[in-house]
Scaffold this motif. Structure first.
Motif, PDB file in Angstrom:
ATOM      1  N   SER A  76       0.829  -1.205   0.000  1.00  0.00           N
ATOM      2  CA  SER A  76       0.000   0.000   0.000  1.00  0.00           C
ATOM      3  C   SER A  76       0.862   1.253   0.000  1.00  0.00           C
ATOM      4  O   SER A  76       0.589   2.219  -0.730  1.00  0.00           O
ATOM      5  CB  SER A  76      -0.922  -0.007   1.220  1.00  0.00           C
ATOM      6  OG  SER A  76      -1.688   1.181   1.270  1.00  0.00           O
ATOM      7  N   VAL A  77       1.930   1.223   0.827  1.00  0.00           N
ATOM      8  CA  VAL A  77       2.846   2.371   0.863  1.00  0.00           C
ATOM      9  C   VAL A  77       3.540   2.539  -0.489  1.00  0.00           C
ATOM     10  O   VAL A  77       3.715   3.646  -0.995  1.00  0.00           O
ATOM     11  CB  VAL A  77       3.884   2.198   1.985  1.00  0.00           C
ATOM     12  CG1 VAL A  77       4.951   3.303   1.906  1.00  0.00           C
ATOM     13  CG2 VAL A  77       3.194   2.241   3.347  1.00  0.00           C
ATOM     14  N   LEU A  78       3.908   1.411  -1.122  1.00  0.00           N
ATOM     15  CA  LEU A  78       4.568   1.460  -2.428  1.00  0.00           C
ATOM     16  C   LEU A  78       3.642   2.072  -3.488  1.00  0.00           C
ATOM     17  O   LEU A  78       4.084   2.860  -4.323  1.00  0.00           O
ATOM     18  CB  LEU A  78       4.980   0.052  -2.853  1.00  0.00           C
ATOM     19  CG  LEU A  78       5.612  -0.073  -4.253  1.00  0.00           C
ATOM     20  CD1 LEU A  78       6.901   0.742  -4.326  1.00  0.00           C
ATOM     21  CD2 LEU A  78       5.877  -1.530  -4.592  1.00  0.00           C
ATOM     22  N   ALA A  79       2.358   1.699  -3.425  1.00  0.00           N
ATOM     23  CA  ALA A  79       1.396   2.258  -4.384  1.00  0.00           C
ATOM     24  C   ALA A  79       1.297   3.779  -4.217  1.00  0.00           C
ATOM     25  O   ALA A  79       1.280   4.533  -5.206  1.00  0.00           O
ATOM     26  CB  ALA A  79       0.033   1.607  -4.198  1.00  0.00           C
ATOM     27  N   ASN A  80       1.204   4.229  -2.981  1.00  0.00           N
ATOM     28  CA  ASN A  80       1.154   5.669  -2.732  1.00  0.00           C
ATOM     29  C   ASN A  80       2.442   6.357  -3.165  1.00  0.00           C
ATOM     30  O   ASN A  80       2.426   7.470  -3.733  1.00  0.00           O
ATOM     31  CB  ASN A  80       0.903   5.944  -1.246  1.00  0.00           C
ATOM     32  CG  ASN A  80      -0.499   5.545  -0.818  1.00  0.00           C
ATOM     33  OD1 ASN A  80      -1.437   5.601  -1.612  1.00  0.00           O
ATOM     34  ND2 ASN A  80      -0.652   5.136   0.430  1.00  0.00           N
TER      35      ASN A  80
ATOM     36  N   TYR B 161       4.531  17.202  -3.478  1.00  0.00           N
ATOM     37  CA  TYR B 161       4.936  15.861  -3.909  1.00  0.00           C
ATOM     38  C   TYR B 161       6.340  15.500  -3.430  1.00  0.00           C
ATOM     39  O   TYR B 161       6.635  14.332  -3.144  1.00  0.00           O
ATOM     40  CB  TYR B 161       4.852  15.745  -5.426  1.00  0.00           C
ATOM     41  CG  TYR B 161       3.432  15.603  -5.940  1.00  0.00           C
ATOM     42  CD1 TYR B 161       2.635  14.528  -5.538  1.00  0.00           C
ATOM     43  CD2 TYR B 161       2.886  16.541  -6.815  1.00  0.00           C
ATOM     44  CE1 TYR B 161       1.331  14.404  -6.000  1.00  0.00           C
ATOM     45  CE2 TYR B 161       1.575  16.422  -7.277  1.00  0.00           C
ATOM     46  CZ  TYR B 161       0.804  15.346  -6.864  1.00  0.00           C
ATOM     47  OH  TYR B 161      -0.490  15.220  -7.309  1.00  0.00           O
ATOM     48  N   GLN B 162       7.211  16.482  -3.326  1.00  0.00           N
ATOM     49  CA  GLN B 162       8.556  16.210  -2.804  1.00  0.00           C
ATOM     50  C   GLN B 162       8.493  15.733  -1.355  1.00  0.00           C
ATOM     51  O   GLN B 162       9.166  14.768  -0.958  1.00  0.00           O
ATOM     52  CB  GLN B 162       9.432  17.466  -2.919  1.00  0.00           C
ATOM     53  CG  GLN B 162       9.864  17.780  -4.341  1.00  0.00           C
ATOM     54  CD  GLN B 162      10.614  19.092  -4.451  1.00  0.00           C
ATOM     55  OE1 GLN B 162      10.392  20.015  -3.644  1.00  0.00           O
ATOM     56  NE2 GLN B 162      11.482  19.202  -5.446  1.00  0.00           N
ATOM     57  N   ILE B 163       7.652  16.419  -0.550  1.00  0.00           N
ATOM     58  CA  ILE B 163       7.512  16.028   0.862  1.00  0.00           C
ATOM     59  C   ILE B 163       6.850  14.662   0.977  1.00  0.00           C
ATOM     60  O   ILE B 163       7.294  13.789   1.750  1.00  0.00           O
ATOM     61  CB  ILE B 163       6.704  17.095   1.619  1.00  0.00           C
ATOM     62  CG1 ILE B 163       7.487  18.416   1.681  1.00  0.00           C
ATOM     63  CG2 ILE B 163       6.350  16.615   3.022  1.00  0.00           C
ATOM     64  CD1 ILE B 163       6.685  19.580   2.220  1.00  0.00           C
ATOM     65  N   LEU B 164       5.781  14.454   0.207  1.00  0.00           N
ATOM     66  CA  LEU B 164       5.087  13.167   0.250  1.00  0.00           C
ATOM     67  C   LEU B 164       5.996  12.023  -0.152  1.00  0.00           C
ATOM     68  O   LEU B 164       5.927  10.924   0.414  1.00  0.00           O
ATOM     69  CB  LEU B 164       3.850  13.209  -0.665  1.00  0.00           C
ATOM     70  CG  LEU B 164       2.655  14.028  -0.167  1.00  0.00           C
ATOM     71  CD1 LEU B 164       1.568  14.090  -1.236  1.00  0.00           C
ATOM     72  CD2 LEU B 164       2.093  13.430   1.128  1.00  0.00           C
ATOM     73  N   ASN B 165       6.856  12.257  -1.152  1.00  0.00           N
ATOM     74  CA  ASN B 165       7.770  11.205  -1.578  1.00  0.00           C
ATOM     75  C   ASN B 165       8.809  10.895  -0.504  1.00  0.00           C
ATOM     76  O   ASN B 165       9.179   9.738  -0.297  1.00  0.00           O
ATOM     77  CB  ASN B 165       8.464  11.608  -2.885  1.00  0.00           C
ATOM     78  CG  ASN B 165       7.674  11.203  -4.107  1.00  0.00           C
ATOM     79  OD1 ASN B 165       7.657  10.037  -4.486  1.00  0.00           O
ATOM     80  ND2 ASN B 165       6.996  12.158  -4.718  1.00  0.00           N
ATOM     81  N   GLN B 166       9.274  11.928   0.185  1.00  0.00           N
ATOM     82  CA  GLN B 166      10.229  11.698   1.276  1.00  0.00           C
ATOM     83  C   GLN B 166       9.577  10.905   2.401  1.00  0.00           C
ATOM     84  O   GLN B 166      10.172   9.953   2.947  1.00  0.00           O
ATOM     85  CB  GLN B 166      10.748  13.037   1.798  1.00  0.00           C
ATOM     86  CG  GLN B 166      11.631  13.787   0.813  1.00  0.00           C
ATOM     87  CD  GLN B 166      11.987  15.181   1.290  1.00  0.00           C
ATOM     88  OE1 GLN B 166      11.624  15.579   2.398  1.00  0.00           O
ATOM     89  NE2 GLN B 166      12.682  15.937   0.446  1.00  0.00           N
ATOM     90  N   VAL B 167       8.329  11.295   2.748  1.00  0.00           N
ATOM     91  CA  VAL B 167       7.610  10.570   3.808  1.00  0.00           C
ATOM     92  C   VAL B 167       7.306   9.141   3.371  1.00  0.00           C
ATOM     93  O   VAL B 167       7.485   8.179   4.143  1.00  0.00           O
ATOM     94  CB  VAL B 167       6.311  11.316   4.167  1.00  0.00           C
ATOM     95  CG1 VAL B 167       5.472  10.493   5.138  1.00  0.00           C
ATOM     96  CG2 VAL B 167       6.628  12.685   4.764  1.00  0.00           C
ATOM     97  N   ALA B 168       6.837   8.964   2.127  1.00  0.00           N
ATOM     98  CA  ALA B 168       6.506   7.629   1.637  1.00  0.00           C
ATOM     99  C   ALA B 168       7.739   6.732   1.611  1.00  0.00           C
ATOM    100  O   ALA B 168       7.654   5.521   1.903  1.00  0.00           O
ATOM    101  CB  ALA B 168       5.888   7.722   0.241  1.00  0.00           C
TER     102      ALA B 168
END
Length: 314
Positions: free
Chosen positions: A13-17, A287-294
């Motif tokens: 699920s995390v990978l999909a996000n 998106y940069q922040i979300l990618n770092q968190v993901a």
């Protein structure tokens, strides 16, 4: 919470996000680097903007046509100014010759200059060697200004300018015909005779043609009614210049309208097609922040199955 080893659903699920966020980041970076939206971003908007772009390019091209038309008129008017100057000198010579104190030798000298001016006007306006041209078009031979293939003449019609981006948005530019062969009437010279008590006893009304003024074989400085004929010729050239000036004024208004139209169309097209950089930079940061968190969460999710070993006492 249940623990599984074979299928780490949390990590998936995390990978999909993470993948969705990465895709959003890539699109945002692409839009910012390109500055415009793709078809996939706004399909209908892109279609509208392409039609607007065509209108913009067409208006720009039409404005160039209008500017060429203005240049043509300005060139024609400069030649007409020279002709006006020469006709003015011819009028001066005709008045000078009509003087009883002049000898025949004096009048012969005056006639020589008068004839040279007639021939110079003919050289400027007439035949295929006419000096008054613009980009190969004859300016003072009437018609469309284009020489015909057979014979020494020009094709009929007018100079057509496309002054808009749509069909039939044209302007017809009329050229003056000042050729030496032009026998069109340009005015009438009226003369009267009077009795001793000042009543009219007779009158003559002489029709004046353009050719009768500038053709050196038809008139001279000593011809009857020369002064009046030259005055009619001056009026005729001045009227031709007035018509050209009116057409130039209209074309300049057309040019201003095309500039305003193009400016408004560019602004409208920009609102549809151009990327809002302020908004897009916010999306990029998101998106940069979300990618770092993901990415961090994916690392944590991949460690969840290791909790099973602790349950087994490992």
């Amino acid at each position: 919470m249940s623990l599984y080893v074979s299928n780490n659903t949390t990590a998936f699920s995390v990978l999909a996000n993470y993948s969705n966020n990465m895709s959003g980041l890539q699109k945002s970076m692409t839009r910012m680097s390109r500055g415009t939206k793709e078809t996939s971003d706004d399909p209908s908007g892109v279609g509208i903007s392409e039609r607007m772009r065509s209108q913009i390019r067409g208006s720009n091209s039409a404005r160039t046509n209008v500017e060429n038309g203005v240049s043509l008129i300005q060139t024609a008017d400069s030649w007409l100014q020279r002709i006006n100057d020469m006709l003015g000198r011819m009028h001066e010579l005709a008045v000078e010759a009509n003087d009883g104190t002049k000898t025949n030798i004096d009048r012969g000298n005056i006639q020589e200059e008068f004839k040279q001016l007639q021939e110079e006007i003919t050289r400027i306006t007439s035949r295929n060697t006419s000096a008054a041209k613009y980009n190969g078009l004859y300016l003072l031979r009437g018609g469309s200004g284009n020489a015909i293939d057979n014979g020494d003449g020009v094709s009929s019609g007018t100079v057509k300018l496309q002054v808009g981006s749509d069909t039939n948005q044209t302007f017809s530019l009329a050229l003056a015909n000042l050729q030496v062969t032009n026998s069109a009437t340009i005015g009438t010279v009226h003369t009267y005779t009077y009795s001793t008590n000042h009543t009219v006893t007779g009158s003559t009304h002489t029709t004046v043609t353009w050719s009768s003024v500038i053709d050196s074989t038809k008139s001279s400085v000593a011809s009857a009614n020369t002064i009046g004929m030259i005055q009619r010729a001056i009026d005729h050239v001045s009227n031709s210049r007035s018509r050209l000036g009116a057409q130039q004024s209209r074309l300049e208004h057309t040019r201003s309208g095309l500039l305003a139209h193009e400016d408004n169309m560019r602004a409208a097209e920009s609102k549809i097609r151009d990327v809002d950089m302020a908004k897009e930079s916010t999306e990029l940061a998101k998106y940069q922040i979300l990618n770092q968190v993901a990415n961090a969460m994916l690392t944590q999710a991949n460690q969840l199955p290791s909790s099973v070993t602790r349950l087994l006492g490992g």
